[in-house]
Design a protein around this motif. Structure first.
Motif, PDB file in Angstrom:
ATOM      1  N   GLY A   1      -6.851   0.471   3.055  1.00  0.00           N
ATOM      2  CA  GLY A   1      -5.645  -0.128   3.621  1.00  0.00           C
ATOM      3  C   GLY A   1      -5.968  -1.123   4.710  1.00  0.00           C
TER       4      GLY A   1
ATOM      5  N   SER B   1      -8.015  -4.289   2.747  1.00  0.00           N
ATOM      6  CA  SER B   1      -7.456  -5.017   1.606  1.00  0.00           C
ATOM      7  C   SER B   1      -6.732  -6.275   2.044  1.00  0.00           C
TER       8      SER B   1
ATOM      9  N   ALA C   1      -5.920   4.095  -5.075  1.00  0.00           N
ATOM     10  CA  ALA C   1      -4.764   4.861  -4.609  1.00  0.00           C
ATOM     11  C   ALA C   1      -4.208   5.739  -5.715  1.00  0.00           C
TER      12      ALA C   1
ATOM     13  N   THR D   1     -10.913  -9.399   0.064  1.00  0.00           N
ATOM     14  CA  THR D   1     -10.612  -8.519   1.196  1.00  0.00           C
ATOM     15  C   THR D   1     -10.254  -9.372   2.403  1.00  0.00           C
TER      16      THR D   1
ATOM     17  N   MET E   1       0.834  -1.204   0.000  1.00  0.00           N
ATOM     18  CA  MET E   1       0.000   0.000   0.000  1.00  0.00           C
ATOM     19  C   MET E   1       0.873   1.260   0.000  1.00  0.00           C
ATOM     20  N   LEU E   2       2.009   1.182   0.676  1.00  0.00           N
ATOM     21  CA  LEU E   2       2.936   2.312   0.673  1.00  0.00           C
ATOM     22  C   LEU E   2       3.444   2.588  -0.742  1.00  0.00           C
TER      23      LEU E   2
ATOM     24  N   LEU F   1       0.597   4.360  -2.662  1.00  0.00           N
ATOM     25  CA  LEU F   1       0.507   5.760  -2.241  1.00  0.00           C
ATOM     26  C   LEU F   1       1.713   6.555  -2.734  1.00  0.00           C
TER      27      LEU F   1
ATOM     28  N   ALA G   1       3.292  -2.346  -6.456  1.00  0.00           N
ATOM     29  CA  ALA G   1       2.015  -2.410  -5.743  1.00  0.00           C
ATOM     30  C   ALA G   1       1.052  -3.395  -6.412  1.00  0.00           C
TER      31      ALA G   1
ATOM     32  N   LEU H   1      -8.802   5.928   1.486  1.00  0.00           N
ATOM     33  CA  LEU H   1      -7.601   5.107   1.347  1.00  0.00           C
ATOM     34  C   LEU H   1      -7.247   4.412   2.655  1.00  0.00           C
ATOM     35  N   ALA H   2      -7.501   5.082   3.776  1.00  0.00           N
ATOM     36  CA  ALA H   2      -7.241   4.448   5.066  1.00  0.00           C
ATOM     37  C   ALA H   2      -8.146   3.232   5.253  1.00  0.00           C
TER      38      ALA H   2
ATOM     39  N   ALA I   1      -7.587  -1.772  -4.760  1.00  0.00           N
ATOM     40  CA  ALA I   1      -6.850  -0.910  -3.838  1.00  0.00           C
ATOM     41  C   ALA I   1      -5.853  -0.033  -4.579  1.00  0.00           C
TER      42      ALA I   1
ATOM     43  N   LEU J   1      -0.946  -6.148  -4.193  1.00  0.00           N
ATOM     44  CA  LEU J   1      -2.249  -5.723  -3.684  1.00  0.00           C
ATOM     45  C   LEU J   1      -3.357  -6.036  -4.682  1.00  0.00           C
TER      46      LEU J   1
END
Length: 283
Positions: free
Chosen positions: A115, A118, A76, A242, A1-2, A5, A64, A111-112, A72, A68
């Motif tokens: 995160g 996911s 993002a 999920t 996820m990082l 983003l 990503a 997005l939170a 997601a 992911l």
């Protein structure tokens, strides 16, 4: 996820840096029309930094996408509009309305939630039929982009924006459909050509949309195309899921993040400076 983003931050910041450089180049004396402006922009560190950020963003996007679910990553990436808005407020002295600051917060909240909800990427490899389908979509996007000037003025931005979104969506799906980076495998994999053609066709369609239609309409359509399409493909054909019991949170987060991005659609092309803004100096 990082990584997802990080890609959004890179793309959103690159948009503003390149806009600053292009505008500075356009007011400098010189000939050559659009080509001359581009050559002058390429001599500015801001434009080169923007290109470097685009490259880094693509690498982060690929990482990503290999880790992911598609829903997601696509949400993002749509959040890059929020990054563009915030950076434009700083570098271009663009005044964000209260509702737009709220939209930035909405994107972050969505997005939170994504995160938290996911899971890992789906375990299905994808069929050859899906690979050829993505290649077919890429060809269709290219056809729409090439015919941009022939489309009716009414709805042109919407059609071209959707086409661009589908093209970028093809890139996201194609990354998941490439199992090996060995040259022999890449050459015979239809997803390779779908990725290259889809990306190029998407840029063509988006450029035509921004030149010939409303930036807001085109960008909103692009966000819808590049988020909903890959999300459906990921869930239905690639097995994206999920975390246990958090499907509702993922759906809510996806809707909230995309809705926030749509509210910031006017930043699909870095906005012009306000009349009271101080000029941006180029070095």
């Amino acid at each position: 996820m990082l990584c997802a983003l990080g890609a959004a931050v890179c793309f959103g910041t690159a948009t503003v840096l390149q806009a600053v450089a292009a505008r500075a180049a356009s007011v400098q004396e010189g000939r050559g029309g659009e080509a001359g402006v581009l050559l002058r922009a390429l001599r500015q560190w801001r434009y080169l930094a923007g290109l470097a950020l685009d490259g880094l963003g693509f690498v982060l996007q690929v990482v990503a996408l290999r880790s992911l679910p598609l829903y997601a990553v696509s949400a993002a990436l749509a959040s890059s509009l929020a990054v563009t808005a915030v950076v434009a407020a700083r570098l271009l002295r663009v005044r964000l309305r209260r509702g737009e600051w709220a939209a930035v917060g909405v994107v972050c909240a969505g997005l939170a939630m994504l995160g938290l909800a996911s899971g890992t990427e789906g375990d299905r490899a994808g069929s050859d039929a899906l690979r050829f389908a993505m290649l077919g979509v890429a060809v269709g996007v290219l056809a729409v982009g090439l015919a941009g000037g022939l489309l009716p003025e009414r709805g042109r931005g919407l059609v071209l924006g959707l086409a661009a979104g589908f093209g970028f969506g093809v890139v996201e799906v194609a990354v998941r459909l490439i199992d090996s980076v060995a040259v022999a495998e890449l050459v015979v994999n239809p997803a390779t050509y779908a990725l290259l053609l889809g990306g190029g066709a998407a840029f063509l369609a988006l450029t035509s949309a921004l030149q010939r239609g409303s930036v807001t309409v085109a960008t909103a359509a692009m966000v819808i195309g590049e988020t909903i399409g890959p999300a459906v493909v990921g869930v239905v054909w690639l097995g994206d899921r999920t975390r246990e019991g958090l499907a509702w949170l993922a759906v809510l987060g996806f809707v909230v993040a995309v809705a926030g991005a749509l509210a910031l659609a006017r930043f699909g092309e870095a906005p012009a400076e306000t009349p009271t803004a101080r000029p941006v100096e180029s070095r």
